[in-house]
Structures are given as structure tokens and as C-alpha cells.
Design an enzyme around this catalytic site. Structure first.
Site, PDB file in Angstrom:
ATOM      1  NE  ARG A  53      -2.262  -1.945   3.309  1.00  0.00           N
ATOM      2  CZ  ARG A  53      -2.784  -2.255   4.485  1.00  0.00           C
ATOM      3  NH1 ARG A  53      -3.974  -1.794   4.818  1.00  0.00           N
ATOM      4  NH2 ARG A  53      -2.119  -3.021   5.342  1.00  0.00           N
ATOM      5  CE  LYS A 112     -13.575   8.326   2.532  1.00  0.00           C
ATOM      6  NZ  LYS A 112     -12.613   7.763   3.532  1.00  0.00           N
TER       7      LYS A 112
END
Length: 372
Positions: free
Chosen positions: A137, A247
Site C-alpha cells: 500500500r 469519497k
């Protein structure tokens, strides 16, 4: 009209190839997952396991019909580890199965030392199988002075002396580009495990044969689309749609969360690659329920399950959670989630990968139709 025809034909041709490839993969792995395939492993091939996920490695060896290679892994009182390879590996093709899951740094150092020990024993080739790629990540900079850990780990693995790397459902496909051309990287698609599960335990859907696949963020849309393609071919009567939770980030105001797609009265399956704290899946389930979803399930390839993840997921609006065994799920987490959790095995998939690599056969069917 002629120019329009030329534009349409390549698209139709590509779609037909996609269907043939996916159908071939499904037929091939139905034999693998039903233990109907017998493997013949060459004498120069040997498979070792690190300590991160010995259960998965043993299952892979069982699928291949072999014994894992012997190695002595000692842990000293100060935390240092020492690795000694006990089998004769001179001139052999070696596979190491090691997930770099928590404790990630400990498992990484163990992997580096394992590779070093094998190199010093004069192996011919080392293929590292990372079911879960730790630090994946951290694949880009958020600040100017930050490291890009995913790329740094790639360089360290390469410098240690690996020849090939295989991983499952990388967080970003671009991580493959962090390795030089001297170390090819294969990113295996795990979604045949979900198809196998649905074949053995059909979903009880209401309304029947309708399923909406939901990405919890913009970056995961291609992953959800990939699952949709494979489900549509495996289950032709299943009507699937896509939705996405979006978002928007404002520098001052609070982030606005909205849903793109229709979920009212529908069965929803959230598709993600990693479930860590469980907050992303829990929030996504809350949003879908608020928008009128009838049932909400989730699939995540890698069950990191850090902290109170199992408790968070246990009290969430999720009725079912599918994960794979790229990371070994703790027994306590299984007890907390009970029937809500289903762990799908990637062992047959990795066994097929090892078999094809040692036979120098193509991995095209294992990589899936899209690169994420």
C-alpha cells in the site's frame, strides 16, 4: 459505416477472447479444486516454506504430491534468526512460499536470509511466491520526503538474488514495474476461488440471480469489474451490476461520501484486496444499507485482520465475509466471526502456478483478463 465497422470488430473480437480465456481457466481449475489433477514434479524442482504461513505451504505441497524441502530455522534469544538449508539444492530450481504479513519486518528478514542461504548453496534459480506482498500500500509518495516502501522492498528482493516473483492480487499492478527486467513478476488473479465457492455453496439471493458488485473506492473499480467478468461467464444466468462508493476530499470541509450506482433492494458484494482494520468494509456496508441494499456481503483477498478487525466486522452490517488464506487467519478471529467468515484456499492455484513454471508453460490463464 465501414469505418464504424472496423472500430466495432476489434472490440467484439477482444470480448470473445476474454470469454474463451475465462471459460478455459474455469474448466482447468475445476479439476484442480476437486483434486482431479495429478502433477508430475521434476526432480530438480524443490519447494520450501518460510514460517509466515506454513499451513498454506503444506497444502500446496499436498496438492503437488510432494514433501516440502527441509530447512532449519533457529530463533535466538535476542530475536535474530538463522537459516540452514538441509536438502541438497545445488543446481536445482527452488520455490519459496512466504507471505510478508504481520509481523511484516520479521517475515521479510527471514525471507532475505532464506534467499541468501539458498544462493550460497549454489541453486540454479529462485522463485519467491509472496501470496501477500507486505508494504504494497506504500506504492507512491504522499509527501516529498517519504519513502516508496513497495519499490524499496522490490529492490531489496532483487539485490538479494531472486530470479522470479509471484504474488496474488497485488494492491497495485504498477508494483511489478518496481522490479527490473531481470526479475519477471506475475500477479495471479485469485477470483477462481470465489467461483469455486459459489459452485459448492450457491448464494441464496433475493431477488434471485441479481448481484451488485461494489468497489469501496475509485481505485478498486477495475478489480470489481474483473470479478464481474468472471462471474458473468461462470454463471450466465446471474445478472450483475457495478456500483462504487466515492469519497470526495476537500482541503477544509469534511470529506463527502456518495454512492455511484443503484443498490436499492439489491444483493451487494463488496470487492476489495485487503481487509486490515475492517473499517472500510464496515463503513461501506453501512452506506449500502442506508441506500436500501437488501443484503451486503464482502470479499477481500488478504485478511490482515489487525487490532479489533474481527470484532468490528462481527458487529457490522455484513452478512458474509469471504477471504483467502494468503494470510493465515487467527483461530480467535475465526471464533469471533464464526459462520460469517469463509476462508477460501489459494493452495490449488499456487500449486498450478508452480507446476506450470517448472514445466515452462504459460501463466496467462492464471493472470486473469485484466491487469489491475
Amino acid at each position: 459505416m465501414r469505418s464504424l465497422q472496423y472500430l466495432i470488430f476489434p472490440f467484439l473480437y477482444k470480448s470473445s477472447l476474454l470469454k474463451l480465456s475465462s471459460q478455459s481457466r474455469q474448466d482447468s481449475y475445476s479439476k484442480v479444486y476437486n483434486n482431479e489433477k495429478q502433477y508430475k514434479i521434476e526432480p530438480e524442482t524443490i519447494v520450501f516454506s518460510g514460517n509466515s504461513n506454513t499451513a498454506l505451504a503444506n497444502e500446496v505441497a499436498q496438492c503437488l504430491g510432494i514433501q516440502l524441502g527441509k530447512a532449519l530455522m533457529q530463533r535466538f534469544s535476542d530475536g535474530e534468526c538463522n537459516i540452514q538449508v538441509l536438502d541438497n539444492v545445488r543446481g536445482r530450481n527452488v520455490f519459496i512460499i512466504q507471505s510478508t504479513c504481520p509481523p511484516v519486518n520479521e517475515n521479510l528478514v527471514e525471507l532475505f536470509l532464506f534467499i541468501s542461504a539458498l544462493r550460497r548453496a549454489s541453486v540454479k534459480k529462485i522463485t519467491v511466491i509472496l501470496p501477500y506482498y507486505g508494504y504494497s500500500r506504500q506504492d507512491h509518495k504522499l509527501e516529498k520526503t517519504q519513502s516508496i516502501a513497495a519499490a524499496d522492498i522490490a529492490r531489496m528482493l532483487e539485490q538479494t538474488g531472486i530470479d522470479h516473483l509471484v504474488s496474488v492480487d497485488l494492491h497495485r499492478g504498477q508494483i511489478q514495474g518496481a522490479f527490473s527486467t531481470n526479475v519477471p513478476v506475475d500477479n495471479i488473479s485469485p477470483y477462481i476461488t470465489l467461483i469455486h465457492e459459489f459452485n459448492n455453496n450457491p448464494l441464496q439471493l433475493s431477488p434471485p440471480n441479481e448481484l451488485t458488485l461494489v468497489s469501496p473506492d475509485f481505485n478498486g473499480v477495475s478489480r470489481a469489474k474483473k470479478v464481474q467478468d468472471q462471474l458473468s461467464i461462470a454463471f450466465p444466468n446471474l445478472k450483475t451490476k457495478l456500483a462504487m462508493i466515492y469519497k470526495s476530499k476537500h482541503p477544509v470541509a469534511e470529506a463527502e461520501i456518495s454512492l455511484v450506482g443503484e443498490v436499492n433492494g439489491r444483493n451487494c458484494l463488496i470487492i476489495d484486496d485487503i481487509v486490515d482494520s475492517g473499517s472500510t468494509l464496515s463503513r461501506a456496508a453501512d452506506i449500502l444499507k442506508r441506500e436500501g441494499a437488501k443484503t451486503v456481503m464482502a470479499y477481500a483477498t488478504h485478511p490482515v485482520f489487525s487490532g479489533r478487525a474481527a470484532l468490528n466486522l462481527g458487529i457490522s452490517n455484513l452478512s458474509k465475509i469471504y477471504v483467502t488464506d494468503t494470510i493465515q487467519v487467527k483461530e480467535l478471529d475465526k471464533q469471533i466471526l464464526q459462520d460469517k467468515l469463509s476462508v477460501l484456499s489459494v493452495a490449488p492455484l499456487l500449486a498450478e502456478t508452480i507446476y506450470r513454471l517448472q514445466k515452462r508453460e504459460s501463466l496467462h490463464e492464471l493472470l486473469g483478463a485484466h491487469n489491475i
